[in-house]
Design a protein around this motif. Structure first.
Motif, mmCIF file in Angstrom:
data_model
loop_
_atom_site.group_PDB
_atom_site.id
_atom_site.type_symbol
_atom_site.label_atom_id
_atom_site.label_comp_id
_atom_site.label_asym_id
_atom_site.label_seq_id
_atom_site.Cartn_x
_atom_site.Cartn_y
_atom_site.Cartn_z
ATOM 1 N N VAL A 293 0.837 -1.201 0.000
ATOM 2 C CA VAL A 293 0.000 0.000 0.000
ATOM 3 C C VAL A 293 0.876 1.259 0.000
ATOM 4 C CG1 VAL A 293 -1.746 1.299 1.283
ATOM 5 C CG2 VAL A 293 -1.956 -1.171 1.045
ATOM 6 N N LEU A 294 1.949 1.263 0.785
ATOM 7 C CA LEU A 294 2.849 2.414 0.760
ATOM 8 C C LEU A 294 3.438 2.630 -0.627
ATOM 9 C CD1 LEU A 294 4.936 2.353 4.066
ATOM 10 C CD2 LEU A 294 3.155 3.943 3.393
ATOM 11 N N GLY A 295 3.784 1.550 -1.313
ATOM 12 C CA GLY A 295 4.307 1.665 -2.672
ATOM 13 C C GLY A 295 3.299 2.298 -3.610
ATOM 14 N N PHE A 296 2.045 1.881 -3.511
ATOM 15 C CA PHE A 296 1.012 2.477 -4.359
ATOM 16 C C PHE A 296 0.779 3.947 -4.004
ATOM 17 C CE2 PHE A 296 -0.442 -1.985 -5.211
ATOM 18 C CZ PHE A 296 -0.212 -1.937 -6.580
ATOM 19 N N LEU A 297 0.864 4.288 -2.722
ATOM 20 C CA LEU A 297 0.713 5.695 -2.325
ATOM 21 C C LEU A 297 1.879 6.554 -2.811
ATOM 22 C CD1 LEU A 297 -0.707 5.360 1.304
ATOM 23 C CD2 LEU A 297 -1.924 6.116 -0.748
ATOM 24 N N ARG A 298 3.032 5.929 -3.054
ATOM 25 C CA ARG A 298 4.183 6.645 -3.630
ATOM 26 C C ARG A 298 4.136 6.612 -5.153
ATOM 27 N NH1 ARG A 298 7.560 3.641 0.482
ATOM 28 N NH2 ARG A 298 7.789 2.127 -1.197
ATOM 29 N N PHE A 299 3.072 6.054 -5.707
ATOM 30 C CA PHE A 299 2.861 5.943 -7.151
ATOM 31 C C PHE A 299 3.958 5.125 -7.833
ATOM 32 C CE2 PHE A 299 0.835 9.978 -5.878
ATOM 33 C CZ PHE A 299 -0.476 9.633 -6.171
ATOM 34 N N GLU A 300 4.401 4.067 -7.175
ATOM 35 C CA GLU A 300 5.395 3.175 -7.757
ATOM 36 C C GLU A 300 4.693 2.107 -8.585
ATOM 37 O OE1 GLU A 300 7.737 1.565 -4.588
ATOM 38 O OE2 GLU A 300 8.635 3.486 -4.109
ATOM 39 N N SER A 301 5.416 1.516 -9.500
ATOM 40 C CA SER A 301 4.844 0.448 -10.322
ATOM 41 C C SER A 301 4.749 -0.838 -9.499
ATOM 42 C CB SER A 301 5.713 0.204 -11.548
ATOM 43 O OG SER A 301 6.933 -0.401 -11.162
ATOM 44 N N PRO A 302 3.800 -1.708 -9.849
ATOM 45 C CA PRO A 302 3.690 -2.984 -9.135
ATOM 46 C C PRO A 302 4.978 -3.806 -9.186
ATOM 47 C CG PRO A 302 1.708 -2.592 -10.416
ATOM 48 C CD PRO A 302 2.687 -1.513 -10.788
ATOM 49 N N ILE A 303 5.700 -3.734 -10.298
ATOM 50 C CA ILE A 303 6.960 -4.483 -10.412
ATOM 51 C C ILE A 303 7.977 -3.951 -9.416
ATOM 52 C CG2 ILE A 303 8.905 -4.980 -11.958
ATOM 53 C CD1 ILE A 303 6.801 -4.906 -14.267
ATOM 54 N N SER A 304 8.068 -2.645 -9.277
ATOM 55 C CA SER A 304 8.984 -2.032 -8.313
ATOM 56 C C SER A 304 8.612 -2.405 -6.885
ATOM 57 C CB SER A 304 8.970 -0.516 -8.495
ATOM 58 O OG SER A 304 9.655 0.123 -7.465
ATOM 59 N N ILE A 305 7.329 -2.385 -6.607
ATOM 60 C CA ILE A 305 6.843 -2.742 -5.266
ATOM 61 C C ILE A 305 7.181 -4.199 -4.964
ATOM 62 C CG2 ILE A 305 4.777 -3.067 -3.850
ATOM 63 C CD1 ILE A 305 3.541 -0.702 -5.428
ATOM 64 N N PHE A 306 6.941 -5.076 -5.930
ATOM 65 C CA PHE A 306 7.229 -6.497 -5.736
ATOM 66 C C PHE A 306 8.719 -6.737 -5.503
ATOM 67 C CE2 PHE A 306 8.307 -10.728 -7.386
ATOM 68 C CZ PHE A 306 7.568 -11.492 -6.499
ATOM 69 N N LYS A 307 9.572 -6.040 -6.246
ATOM 70 C CA LYS A 307 11.024 -6.194 -6.073
ATOM 71 C C LYS A 307 11.454 -5.757 -4.676
ATOM 72 C CE LYS A 307 12.490 -5.794 -10.875
ATOM 73 N NZ LYS A 307 13.156 -4.951 -11.874
ATOM 74 N N GLU A 308 10.910 -4.620 -4.217
ATOM 75 C CA GLU A 308 11.249 -4.147 -2.872
ATOM 76 C C GLU A 308 10.755 -5.118 -1.808
ATOM 77 O OE1 GLU A 308 10.675 -0.277 0.040
ATOM 78 O OE2 GLU A 308 9.390 -0.484 -1.709
ATOM 79 N N LEU A 309 9.549 -5.605 -1.986
ATOM 80 C CA LEU A 309 8.981 -6.557 -1.025
ATOM 81 C C LEU A 309 9.789 -7.846 -0.994
ATOM 82 C CD1 LEU A 309 6.675 -6.883 0.958
ATOM 83 C CD2 LEU A 309 5.300 -7.800 -0.889
ATOM 84 N N LYS A 310 10.177 -8.317 -2.160
ATOM 85 C CA LYS A 310 10.969 -9.545 -2.241
ATOM 86 C C LYS A 310 12.330 -9.376 -1.569
ATOM 87 C CE LYS A 310 12.662 -12.817 -5.688
ATOM 88 N NZ LYS A 310 12.796 -13.079 -7.127
#
Length: 145
Positions: free
Chosen positions: A98-115
């Motif tokens: 959710v924080l990634g989406f609030l920063r307007f990041e792409s889902p791929i970027s969010i997934f990489k950070e989460l991983k």
């Protein structure tokens, strides 16, 4: 299921303040002077804490009481282990997505950070100092232990 009533619960209010305080303390720990903190970051963290953390924790604690309805001594370590593994993994994943989406990041970027951060987040939350620190911040009836 989202419950607006639980947004106004003491747990939601405490978790919102806790998320804001934690973000502010992390920014200070990272070396930012007090008047140069990233207010947008703190606002995002507080917003996620207010809208999701309290509500999801409310249902999580109810679920745990159904899952572990026993009153014996051995239930406490089982609940702590469950909290620090299963719930920690679920909540951290939701929080950072959710924080990634609030920063307007792409889902791929969010997934990489989460991983990249998933296992370190999971292992640090299981340290005894974290358990006692978090548990001492809330009324005992709102904690899992």
């Amino acid at each position: 299921m989202f419950c607006f009533v639980s947004l106004l619960s003491p747990v939601a209010m405490n978790l919102n303040r806790f998320d804001n305080i934690c973000d502010l303390s992390v920014q200070c720990y990272e070396g930012k002077p007090l008047f140069e903190i990233d207010r947008a970051r703190t606002l995002r963290s507080g917003l996620v804490g207010f809208t999701l953390h309290g509500s999801l924790s409310h249902f999580y604690y109810q679920f745990c009481e159904e899952l572990f309805p026993f009153q014996d001594w051995w239930v406490v370590p089982v609940k702590v282990a469950f909290d620090q593994t299963v719930w920690s993994a679920i909540w951290n994943s939701i929080y950072f997505t959710v924080l990634g989406f609030l920063r307007f990041e792409s889902p791929i970027s969010i997934f990489k950070e989460l991983k990249a951060t998933f296992l370190p987040m999971l292992t640090v939350s299981s340290r005894p100092s974290c358990i006692s620190s978090v548990s001492s911040r809330f009324k005992i009836k709102h904690t899992l232990i």
